[in-house]
Design a protein around this motif. Structure first.
Motif, PDB file in Angstrom:
ATOM      1  N   SER A 541      -9.194   0.553  10.255  1.00 53.25           N
ATOM      2  CA  SER A 541      -8.479   0.000   9.104  1.00 53.25           C
ATOM      3  C   SER A 541      -7.925   1.137   8.247  1.00 53.25           C
ATOM      4  CB  SER A 541      -9.381  -0.881   8.248  1.00 53.25           C
ATOM      5  OG  SER A 541      -8.693  -1.337   7.092  1.00 53.25           O
ATOM      6  N   ARG A 544      -5.714   0.723   2.052  1.00 58.85           N
ATOM      7  CA  ARG A 544      -4.514   0.551   1.235  1.00 58.85           C
ATOM      8  C   ARG A 544      -3.410   1.468   1.761  1.00 58.85           C
ATOM      9  NH1 ARG A 544      -4.797   2.344  -3.396  1.00 58.85           N
ATOM     10  NH2 ARG A 544      -3.243   0.958  -4.328  1.00 58.85           N
ATOM     11  N   ARG A 559       1.116  -3.963   9.980  1.00 60.23           N
ATOM     12  CA  ARG A 559      -0.148  -4.168   9.278  1.00 60.23           C
ATOM     13  C   ARG A 559      -1.169  -4.806  10.209  1.00 60.23           C
ATOM     14  NH1 ARG A 559      -0.854  -7.876   3.906  1.00 60.23           N
ATOM     15  NH2 ARG A 559      -0.090  -9.492   5.339  1.00 60.23           N
ATOM     16  N   ASP A 562      -6.984  -6.934   7.197  1.00 59.41           N
ATOM     17  CA  ASP A 562      -6.856  -7.193   5.762  1.00 59.41           C
ATOM     18  C   ASP A 562      -6.319  -5.984   4.996  1.00 59.41           C
ATOM     19  OD1 ASP A 562      -9.002  -5.548   6.119  1.00 59.41           O
ATOM     20  OD2 ASP A 562     -10.397  -6.700   4.868  1.00 59.41           O
ATOM     21  N   GLU A 563      -5.567  -5.127   5.671  1.00 57.65           N
ATOM     22  CA  GLU A 563      -4.983  -3.973   4.986  1.00 57.65           C
ATOM     23  C   GLU A 563      -4.039  -4.425   3.870  1.00 57.65           C
ATOM     24  OE1 GLU A 563      -4.913  -0.979   8.906  1.00 57.65           O
ATOM     25  OE2 GLU A 563      -3.070  -1.913   8.165  1.00 57.65           O
ATOM     26  N   ALA A 564      -4.024  -3.687   2.771  1.00 61.43           N
ATOM     27  CA  ALA A 564      -3.180  -4.002   1.613  1.00 61.43           C
ATOM     28  C   ALA A 564      -1.984  -3.050   1.603  1.00 61.43           C
ATOM     29  CB  ALA A 564      -3.977  -3.874   0.324  1.00 61.43           C
ATOM     30  N   TRP A 565      -0.823  -3.582   1.935  1.00 65.71           N
ATOM     31  CA  TRP A 565       0.391  -2.776   2.011  1.00 65.71           C
ATOM     32  C   TRP A 565       1.271  -3.048   0.781  1.00 65.71           C
ATOM     33  CZ3 TRP A 565       2.926  -0.642   6.838  1.00 65.71           C
ATOM     34  CH2 TRP A 565       1.973  -0.341   7.821  1.00 65.71           C
ATOM     35  N   ARG A 566       1.923  -2.003   0.318  1.00 69.60           N
ATOM     36  CA  ARG A 566       2.838  -2.110  -0.815  1.00 69.60           C
ATOM     37  C   ARG A 566       4.075  -1.254  -0.532  1.00 69.60           C
ATOM     38  NH1 ARG A 566       1.889  -2.960  -6.607  1.00 69.60           N
ATOM     39  NH2 ARG A 566      -0.291  -3.240  -6.011  1.00 69.60           N
ATOM     40  N   GLY A 591       4.424 -10.050   5.911  1.00 71.39           N
ATOM     41  CA  GLY A 591       3.942  -9.544   4.627  1.00 71.39           C
ATOM     42  C   GLY A 591       4.421 -10.329   3.435  1.00 71.39           C
ATOM     43  N   ASP A 593       2.760 -11.452   1.163  1.00 71.99           N
ATOM     44  CA  ASP A 593       1.959 -11.052   0.008  1.00 71.99           C
ATOM     45  C   ASP A 593       2.162  -9.582  -0.364  1.00 71.99           C
ATOM     46  OD1 ASP A 593       0.845 -10.264   2.438  1.00 71.99           O
ATOM     47  OD2 ASP A 593      -1.174 -10.137   1.602  1.00 71.99           O
ATOM     48  N   MET A 594       3.019  -8.872   0.371  1.00 70.53           N
ATOM     49  CA  MET A 594       3.218  -7.447   0.098  1.00 70.53           C
ATOM     50  C   MET A 594       4.140  -7.263  -1.105  1.00 70.53           C
ATOM     51  SD  MET A 594       3.706  -5.823   3.919  1.00 70.53           S
ATOM     52  CE  MET A 594       2.456  -6.022   5.204  1.00 70.53           C
TER      53      MET A 594
END
Length: 748
Positions: A541, A544, A559, A562-566, A591, A593-594
């Motif tokens: 993983s 972030r 992705r 549960d990785e958080a990408w921005r 994504g 939710d990205m």
């Protein structure tokens, strides 16, 4: 230029007379050199705040043109209202006040630019930081020429030759900055050297002013100032128009060649250098009106340029055609402008009108056009408008011209309307291209008659606009460039293009499920491999992840879990394109939710939380590089946001630059290990994969996992003898030399 019989002042002493013209020429040359060197210098200073868009340079040109107009108005008032000694004292006082703002630098407290309307923010920044020194410098050209005209010197009857010296100084600065100044001096040293040049200029202005005033008598000055009749508004309009069209053409041809032909570093320098060169050639004593060969070349060149919208001429053919035509058109307009110049006592008014035309042309193409049209449609329109800048085109009364050309123009307008309608109805069929070629051929055959040229040009440019309207592409224009959404002829692919570079692609044959990343972003490509191997090295993983540069959002589909990408994106139009599932589905499918944070990455990342497992920088616009994202200060910011075992991955694919060694040297400042993968294979139309170059930087090679031992990833040993790039220093020529030193690849 009309001749007038004027009394001149007593002749100067031999020594003073010999020194007067050299002093004025040296002052004008140095003044122009300082004017044109401060523009790229300060534009480079603002990169960390406003990004590396070519639009930044376009808006900067408009700001400087407006300041130039203000300086010309000020010079006009001084020359008309004050004697030489009084004007000299006032002007030296202004230069002294402007000198208090030196050395040039960013004003303290200037905050981040807004997400929207960045052009207005840039205008405010430039006006605040360099407005007063630039204003003072811009007045020197007309002021020193006006003083010479009133001095009683033997060359006082035609001082316009000094304008050539001014443009030679501008040309020298334009060439010297990227070749001699930028590679050698950091920005702070450039600003200090510029300050020294400003002081020297003050001494030259003082010497020139004293020499001019020594030979001028007060009574004669007053008589000279009122010797010729005021020009009519029609003549003033000719001065403005003959300056407006080449100025607007300068901005539009720069946008055209850098967007649609070649996104080559420093390419914007070439049109501006040619523009200045035409002034230096035209404003010489004894310059003749453009001859038949030059006029014929312009018409035929215009016909070929319009035809190039329907049939391509290749990279070098396109550059030669459009740059050559621009040079010829600007030279004809400026030579015509020189031959309608007024008597010397109206010199400053003439330069005010010329500057006003330049400002209006720059505003039309640099500020207004990006807001109202989605393509560079102003370019073909201006090519035809340049045909009206020929000597004698509007000679005679307006009523006589309309009587002769009016019926033909009405017929041409009707035919043009039919062409536009045909382009709309026929869509992507071949008819619009045929209309363009027919209009271009008619234009080439009509070069002898200026009225037929006008009608043929109207038809040809209308055909071009009809063809643009019929293109199977969606074009969206922003402050940062023109983005085209294109579907391949056989239908299975949709591409996002910026200029000639693809920034993402999606298969249309898979309406359901997650779209497949293509082009540079395939799972087996260097960027996909880097993401996968770093993830494995971190136990499966990345945690972030931050991605600088959105494009179509292709990287969102890399992705895992549960990785958080921005994402961080500077262009709001790109964000809207990627967020619209009717255009590209990467974000919607992979994504939703990205977050997408708008603004320049140097500013927005500074406010972001740290602890990133990976930071991906993919912020290249065509082949233009945001140098401020590759500096020591930028890497310090990236490292502050990365976790101790986090990895920086940078997509550095470029046709003209090799940035691997640049990054390795900057990374050495922080003890980083740099590995680069350089692919070299032709574009794969089946897999729809393109070769790419990616650099990864890590505090410890172990953080790279299998990449550290993969032979496809070369570990770059930093060359400690070269200077690392910083916000204060970068050398684009160094990266170009590194590219030439690489083994030749099949995709070069």
């Amino acid at each position: 230029m009309p001749t007038t019989t004027l009394r001149t002042a007593p002749r100067l002493g031999p020594a003073l007379a010999r020194a007067q013209v050299p002093a004025a020429a040296a002052a004008l040359l140095l003044s122009a050199f300082l004017l044109f060197s401060v523009q790229p210098m300060f534009t480079k200073m603002v990169l960390p705040r406003l990004g590396g868009s070519s639009a930044t340079w376009s808006v900067a040109l408009v700001v400087f043109q407006a300041l130039l107009l203000g300086g010309y108005l000020y010079a006009h008032l001084l020359a008309r209202r004050l004697g030489i000694r009084a004007a000299l004292a006032l002007h030296l006082g202004l230069m002294l006040v402007a000198g208090l703002a030196l050395p040039i630098g960013l004003p303290a407290g200037f905050g981040p630019p807004p997400v929207e309307n960045q052009a207005l923010s840039l205008v405010g920044l430039f006006a605040t930081a360099v407005g007063l020194p630039f204003f003072a410098l811009s007045a020197n050209g007309p002021l020193l020429q006006a003083w010479l005209a009133r001095s009683g010197h033997s060359r006082a009857r035609d001082p316009y030759f000094l304008y050539a010296a001014s443009n030679i100084g501008s040309f020298a600065a334009l060439v010297a900055y990227p070749v001699l100044i930028e590679p050698v001096l950091p920005l702070r040293a450039q600003a200090e050297a510029w300050c020294g040049g400003f002081v020297l200029l003050g001494l030259l202005v003082l010497a020139s002013g004293l020499a001019s005033s020594a030979g001028a008598a007060g009574a004669d000055e007053a008589r000279v100032a009122s010797a010729s009749a005021a020009p009519g508004w029609r003549r003033r309009g000719a001065w403005i128009g003959l300056a407006l069209v080449p100025s607007a053409l300068l901005v539009s041809v720069t946008a055209h060649i850098s967007t649609d032909i070649a996104a080559t570093p420093l390419l914007w320098v070439v049109p501006l250098a040619l523009f200045l060169l035409t002034f230096a050639i035209a404003f010489r004593e004894g310059t003749a009106l453009p001859g038949r060969r030059l006029l014929r070349l312009q018409v035929w060149g215009t016909a070929l340029a319009l035809a190039s919208f329907a049939i391509g001429f290749g990279l070098w053919g396109g550059l030669a055609l459009h740059l050559g035509l621009f040079f010829v058109s600007a030279l004809i307009a400026h030579a015509t402008l020189y031959h309608v110049r007024p008597a010397p006592d109206r010199l400053t008014e003439f330069y005010v009108c010329v500057s006003l035309g330049g400002v209006l042309g720059g505003i039309a193409c640099g500020l207004v056009a990006p807001l109202v049209v989605s393509r560079v449609v102003e370019y073909p329109v201006l090519l035809v408008a340049a045909l009206a800048c020929r000597p004698g085109f509007f000679s005679g009364s307006a009523r006589a011209w309309l009587a002769e050309a009016g019926p033909s123009a009405l017929a041409g307008a009707g035919a043009a309307a039919i062409m536009v309608l045909a382009g709309t109805l026929l869509g992507a069929a071949a008819m619009p291209q045929l209309l363009v070629l027919a209009g271009a051929g008619l234009l080439a055959a009509s070069w002898r008659d200026p009225h037929r040229v006008a009608v043929a040009g109207l038809l040809a440019v209308s055909a071009c606009l009809a063809m643009m309207q019929a293109e199977a592409a969606v074009s969206l224009r922003s402050f940062f460039g023109i983005h085209r959404i294109v579907e391949t002829p056989d239908g299975p692919m949709r591409l996002l293009m910026h200029g000639t570079t693809v920034h993402g692609a999606m298969r249309l044959a898979k309406p359901d499920g997650s779209p497949e990343p293509l082009v540079y972003y395939t799972p087996e490509g260097p960027l996909g491999t880097a993401i996968r191997e770093v993830r494995a090295a971190r136990g499966g993983s990345l945690g972030r992840v931050a991605v600088v540069g959105l494009g179509t959002g292709s990287l969102a589909c890399h992705r895992a879990g549960d990785e958080a990408w921005r994402f961080y994106e500077i262009d709001p139009v790109v964000a809207r394109i990627a967020r619209d599932p009717k255009k590209f589905r990467f974000l919607a499918a992979c994504g939703p939710d990205m977050p997408v944070v708008l603004g320049d990455a140097r500013l927005t990342l500074a406010e972001a939380p740290g602890g990133l497992g990976a930071l991906v920088v993919d912020a290249f616009s065509s082949d233009a590089i945001p140098a401020h994202l590759l500096t020591r200060e930028a890497l310090a910011l990236y490292l502050a946001k990365l976790a101790p075992d986090g990895v920086l991955a940078m997509h550095i694919t470029n046709r003209h630059l090799d940035l691997g060694r640049i990054l390795a040297r900057v990374g050495a400042e922080f003890g980083l290990s740099t590995h680069v993968a350089r692919e070299s294979f032709p574009f794969d139309p089946v897999r729809f994969r393109a070769a790419s170059t990616v650099a990864v930087l890590a505090r410890d090679p172990a953080h790279l996992g299998a990449l550290a031992t993969d032979p496809a990833w070369e570990r770059i040993a930093p060359d400690l003898a070269r200077r690392p790039w910083t916000d204060d220093f970068s050398n684009i020529l160094q990266a170009m030399a590194d590219k030439r030193a690489l083994p030749r690849r099949s995709d070069d």
